[in-house]
Motif scaffolding. Sequence first.
Motif, PDB file in Angstrom:
ATOM      1  N   VAL A   1      -1.040  -1.667 -10.491  1.00 29.92           N
ATOM      2  CA  VAL A   1      -2.042  -0.986  -9.675  1.00 29.92           C
ATOM      3  C   VAL A   1      -1.993   0.524  -9.921  1.00 29.92           C
ATOM      4  CG1 VAL A   1      -2.862  -0.552  -7.325  1.00 29.92           C
ATOM      5  CG2 VAL A   1      -1.830  -2.766  -7.890  1.00 29.92           C
TER       6      VAL A   1
ATOM      7  N   VAL B   1       2.864   7.070   4.206  1.00 31.00           N
ATOM      8  CA  VAL B   1       3.607   7.238   2.958  1.00 31.00           C
ATOM      9  C   VAL B   1       4.360   8.558   2.977  1.00 31.00           C
ATOM     10  CG1 VAL B   1       3.384   7.602   0.461  1.00 31.00           C
ATOM     11  CG2 VAL B   1       2.019   5.833   1.584  1.00 31.00           C
TER      12      VAL B   1
ATOM     13  N   PHE C   1     -13.343   0.906  -6.090  1.00 30.99           N
ATOM     14  CA  PHE C   1     -11.890   0.979  -6.001  1.00 30.99           C
ATOM     15  C   PHE C   1     -11.396  -0.032  -4.971  1.00 30.99           C
ATOM     16  CE2 PHE C   1     -12.897   4.916  -8.005  1.00 30.99           C
ATOM     17  CZ  PHE C   1     -11.756   5.362  -8.643  1.00 30.99           C
ATOM     18  N   LYS C   2     -10.291  -0.684  -5.268  1.00 31.21           N
ATOM     19  CA  LYS C   2      -9.653  -1.534  -4.268  1.00 31.21           C
ATOM     20  C   LYS C   2      -8.855  -0.652  -3.320  1.00 31.21           C
ATOM     21  CE  LYS C   2      -9.032  -5.264  -7.590  1.00 31.21           C
ATOM     22  NZ  LYS C   2      -8.268  -5.113  -8.830  1.00 31.21           N
ATOM     23  N   ARG C   3      -8.519  -1.213  -2.147  1.00 30.67           N
ATOM     24  CA  ARG C   3      -7.773  -0.405  -1.158  1.00 30.67           C
ATOM     25  C   ARG C   3      -6.518   0.231  -1.758  1.00 30.67           C
ATOM     26  NH1 ARG C   3      -7.631  -1.197   4.844  1.00 30.67           N
ATOM     27  NH2 ARG C   3      -9.043   0.531   4.463  1.00 30.67           N
ATOM     28  N   ASN C   4      -5.730  -0.596  -2.435  1.00 28.71           N
ATOM     29  CA  ASN C   4      -4.507  -0.099  -3.073  1.00 28.71           C
ATOM     30  C   ASN C   4      -4.776   1.088  -3.973  1.00 28.71           C
ATOM     31  OD1 ASN C   4      -2.767  -1.967  -2.092  1.00 28.71           O
ATOM     32  ND2 ASN C   4      -3.143  -3.443  -3.730  1.00 28.71           N
ATOM     33  N   GLU C   5      -5.839   0.956  -4.730  1.00 32.16           N
ATOM     34  CA  GLU C   5      -6.171   1.996  -5.698  1.00 32.16           C
ATOM     35  C   GLU C   5      -6.646   3.266  -4.991  1.00 32.16           C
ATOM     36  OE1 GLU C   5      -7.495  -1.046  -9.294  1.00 32.16           O
ATOM     37  OE2 GLU C   5      -9.028  -0.109  -8.039  1.00 32.16           O
TER      38      GLU C   5
ATOM     39  N   ILE D   1      -5.771   4.245  -2.072  1.00 31.64           N
ATOM     40  CA  ILE D   1      -4.615   4.900  -1.452  1.00 31.64           C
ATOM     41  C   ILE D   1      -3.833   5.694  -2.484  1.00 31.64           C
ATOM     42  CG2 ILE D   1      -2.354   4.408  -0.405  1.00 31.64           C
ATOM     43  CD1 ILE D   1      -3.965   2.188   1.186  1.00 31.64           C
ATOM     44  N   GLY D   2      -3.595   5.070  -3.629  1.00 29.00           N
ATOM     45  CA  GLY D   2      -2.920   5.797  -4.707  1.00 29.00           C
ATOM     46  C   GLY D   2      -3.678   7.052  -5.094  1.00 29.00           C
ATOM     47  N   ALA D   3      -4.985   6.906  -5.215  1.00 29.89           N
ATOM     48  CA  ALA D   3      -5.815   8.042  -5.636  1.00 29.89           C
ATOM     49  C   ALA D   3      -5.820   9.151  -4.593  1.00 29.89           C
ATOM     50  CB  ALA D   3      -7.239   7.564  -5.905  1.00 29.89           C
TER      51      ALA D   3
ATOM     52  N   VAL E   1      -3.472   9.792  -2.414  1.00 32.34           N
ATOM     53  CA  VAL E   1      -2.153  10.434  -2.470  1.00 32.34           C
ATOM     54  C   VAL E   1      -2.112  11.440  -3.616  1.00 32.34           C
ATOM     55  CG1 VAL E   1       0.293  10.056  -3.013  1.00 32.34           C
ATOM     56  CG2 VAL E   1      -0.868   8.561  -1.382  1.00 32.34           C
ATOM     57  N   LYS E   2      -2.625  11.045  -4.771  1.00 33.59           N
ATOM     58  CA  LYS E   2      -2.614  11.930  -5.944  1.00 33.59           C
ATOM     59  C   LYS E   2      -3.410  13.214  -5.669  1.00 33.59           C
ATOM     60  CE  LYS E   2      -2.475  12.961 -10.502  1.00 33.59           C
ATOM     61  NZ  LYS E   2      -1.559  14.058 -10.753  1.00 33.59           N
TER      62      LYS E   2
ATOM     63  N   PHE F   1     -15.060   7.480  -3.795  1.00 34.89           N
ATOM     64  CA  PHE F   1     -14.675   6.074  -3.916  1.00 34.89           C
ATOM     65  C   PHE F   1     -15.787   5.112  -3.538  1.00 34.89           C
ATOM     66  CE2 PHE F   1     -10.642   8.335  -2.809  1.00 34.89           C
ATOM     67  CZ  PHE F   1     -10.169   8.358  -4.110  1.00 34.89           C
TER      68      PHE F   1
ATOM     69  N   VAL G   1      -4.919   3.240 -11.113  1.00 33.78           N
ATOM     70  CA  VAL G   1      -5.343   4.419 -10.363  1.00 33.78           C
ATOM     71  C   VAL G   1      -5.503   5.605 -11.313  1.00 33.78           C
ATOM     72  CG1 VAL G   1      -4.639   6.134  -8.634  1.00 33.78           C
ATOM     73  CG2 VAL G   1      -4.251   3.700  -8.203  1.00 33.78           C
TER      74      VAL G   1
ATOM     75  N   LYS H   1      -8.487   4.956 -13.803  1.00 27.44           N
ATOM     76  CA  LYS H   1      -9.832   5.028 -13.214  1.00 27.44           C
ATOM     77  C   LYS H   1     -10.211   6.447 -12.847  1.00 27.44           C
ATOM     78  CE  LYS H   1     -10.696   0.492 -11.185  1.00 27.44           C
ATOM     79  NZ  LYS H   1     -10.979  -0.239  -9.932  1.00 27.44           N
ATOM     80  N   LEU H   2      -9.246   7.213 -12.384  1.00 32.12           N
ATOM     81  CA  LEU H   2      -9.539   8.594 -12.000  1.00 32.12           C
ATOM     82  C   LEU H   2      -9.439   9.547 -13.192  1.00 32.12           C
ATOM     83  CD1 LEU H   2      -7.681   9.004  -8.582  1.00 32.12           C
ATOM     84  CD2 LEU H   2     -10.131   9.065  -8.929  1.00 32.12           C
TER      85      LEU H   2
ATOM     86  N   VAL I   1      -2.674   4.882   6.201  1.00 29.59           N
ATOM     87  CA  VAL I   1      -1.616   4.433   5.288  1.00 29.59           C
ATOM     88  C   VAL I   1      -1.033   5.634   4.538  1.00 29.59           C
ATOM     89  CG1 VAL I   1      -1.034   2.926   3.355  1.00 29.59           C
ATOM     90  CG2 VAL I   1      -2.769   2.205   5.003  1.00 29.59           C
TER      91      VAL I   1
ATOM     92  N   ILE J   1       2.724   1.805  -3.261  1.00 29.21           N
ATOM     93  CA  ILE J   1       1.841   2.321  -4.315  1.00 29.21           C
ATOM     94  C   ILE J   1       1.591   3.817  -4.123  1.00 29.21           C
ATOM     95  CG2 ILE J   1      -0.564   2.242  -5.138  1.00 29.21           C
ATOM     96  CD1 ILE J   1      -0.212  -0.890  -4.760  1.00 29.21           C
TER      97      ILE J   1
ATOM     98  N   VAL K   1       2.864   6.697  -6.784  1.00 29.75           N
ATOM     99  CA  VAL K   1       1.926   7.696  -7.327  1.00 29.75           C
ATOM    100  C   VAL K   1       2.449   9.107  -7.076  1.00 29.75           C
ATOM    101  CG1 VAL K   1      -0.367   8.737  -7.028  1.00 29.75           C
ATOM    102  CG2 VAL K   1      -0.140   6.252  -7.171  1.00 29.75           C
TER     103      VAL K   1
ATOM    104  N   ASN L   1       0.824  -1.217   0.000  1.00 28.84           N
ATOM    105  CA  ASN L   1       0.000   0.000   0.000  1.00 28.84           C
ATOM    106  C   ASN L   1       0.847   1.252   0.000  1.00 28.84           C
ATOM    107  OD1 ASN L   1      -2.467  -1.183   0.107  1.00 28.84           O
ATOM    108  ND2 ASN L   1      -2.494  -1.336   2.342  1.00 28.84           N
TER     109      ASN L   1
END
Lengths: 275, 275
Positions: free
Chosen positions: A47, B51, B4-8, B10-12, B14-15, B34, A51, A54-55, B47, A10, A14, A7
Amino acid sequence: MEKFKRNERIGAIVKILSDNPNKIFTLSFFTTQFNAAKSTISEDLIVVKNVFEKLQLGKVITISGAAGGVKYIPKTSKEENEEFLLHLCERIKDEGRILSGGFLYLIDLIYDPNVVAKIGEIFASNIDYSDVDYVVTMETKGIPMALMTAKAMNLPLVIIRKNTKVAEGPTLSMTYLTGTSSKVETMSLPSRALKPHSKVIIIDDFMRGGGTIKGMIELMKEFQTEVVGTGVFISTVKPEDKMVSNYISLLELDTSGNEIVAKPNLKTFINEYRD
Amino acid sequence: MEKFKRNERIGAIVKILSDNPNKIFTLSFFTTQFNAAKSTISEDLIVVKNVFEKLQLGKVITISGAAGGVKYIPKTSKEENEEFLLHLCERIKDEGRILSGGFLYLIDLIYDPNVVAKIGEIFASNIDYSDVDYVVTMETKGIPMALMTAKAMNLPLVIIRKNTKVAEGPTLSMTYLTGTSSKVETMSLPSRALKPHSKVIIIDDFMRGGGTIKGMIELMKEFQTEVVGTGVFISTVKPEDKMVSNYISLLELDTSGNEIVAKPNLKTFINEYRD
């Protein structure tokens, strides 16, 4: 060395890609950064690609070969552009913006870091910069959006000055005629600001007749430099015949009637996501 | 709606946070975005906070209350600043940069979007902007780094012009004396560019005697506006007595000897991460 969970990796990938659009990062960069195996990073990257997709934030692409790696290409969606530009138009229509002489007060918008960051991404989504060396603008009001465009394209920014008394070594100066008021103005650029035989994109905030941009194109010729694309934030409906032809504009402005009409220039986005 | 999956997620997250420093996002914003429960998003945010902390990219903090949510505060680390500035110093020392009159050619550096993005984050890490309304600069060379500072601080940018022939409505103009050459110059700013009783931070690229910045501080007084901090990219070692006292500079430049000596101004960073 600190270990990262999936996590966290990732999220971190990003962040790194997003802060550095159009910059290639090798797989080894990430394996070192996160103390992880190549196969692990490869899975992370799948992954990460999802991201962005999808966004609708753009694309993360893999470049193969010795200089290979991954890079993030910002791309805005048509819907997002429309919404953003419609919102700007609402703000532009405000009567309080009309200045004497028919000018519009826009600097609160075009100096706003978040507004110009978005404008920069929109230009980067709609102008082909695959073979380009510099983003060029002329001082002053176009600088913020030109800088953000250069950031999104990962290109250096070049600023043409209106003043000739600039202490930057040998400088090439040129006079030009502004389109509407037909005034003679001067623009100048240090000789070493551009490598010869470069390709550039011009970004500016406003175009009425196109005289200024035509002047910039001519100045570029003196540098043996080719202008391969031009993006202006606002173009006016009149005069219909501009002195420049190959350009895109994000908003069209009509101040000929009793009220200001600002509209997103939707034909600019017709071919978005063409690739 | 897309899941969205958890990983996704989190990436989103962060972005989104990373693209919008100092902007508050509510928990509901993320749950809607989400299609996820509040408890799920709360776990994601833990998480995300890790990061940013592990990568020393700044902090993600939670603001409680009705207007609450999370926001990302960029903060560079001392080690990172030193490395970045030492690298810039290496590039500045290049003899080819010396222009006649003892000037230095620096515009390739200070117009570079990635360089100024970093400079902006460093200023945001070392100047207190908790109560500030605007970032102010004077055209032209300081604009790129001032814009990036304003972006990191999530504040509007205000650009003082050197020209009085600016069509932006009623404008306040003022003459000032530049420190070294003692020339009389003019600066001007539209009356509506600042709300009265504002607090501002001044950002500029270069300070020798401090005359220009002193002039800017005086202009701000005419706007009933207080300058609560000043950041310059480069200050010169001489003259030792500047006309301005409350400022930080990132690099110190000594051109008095036979060669250019550029050094990171490490005392600027002594209190970094003080909070």
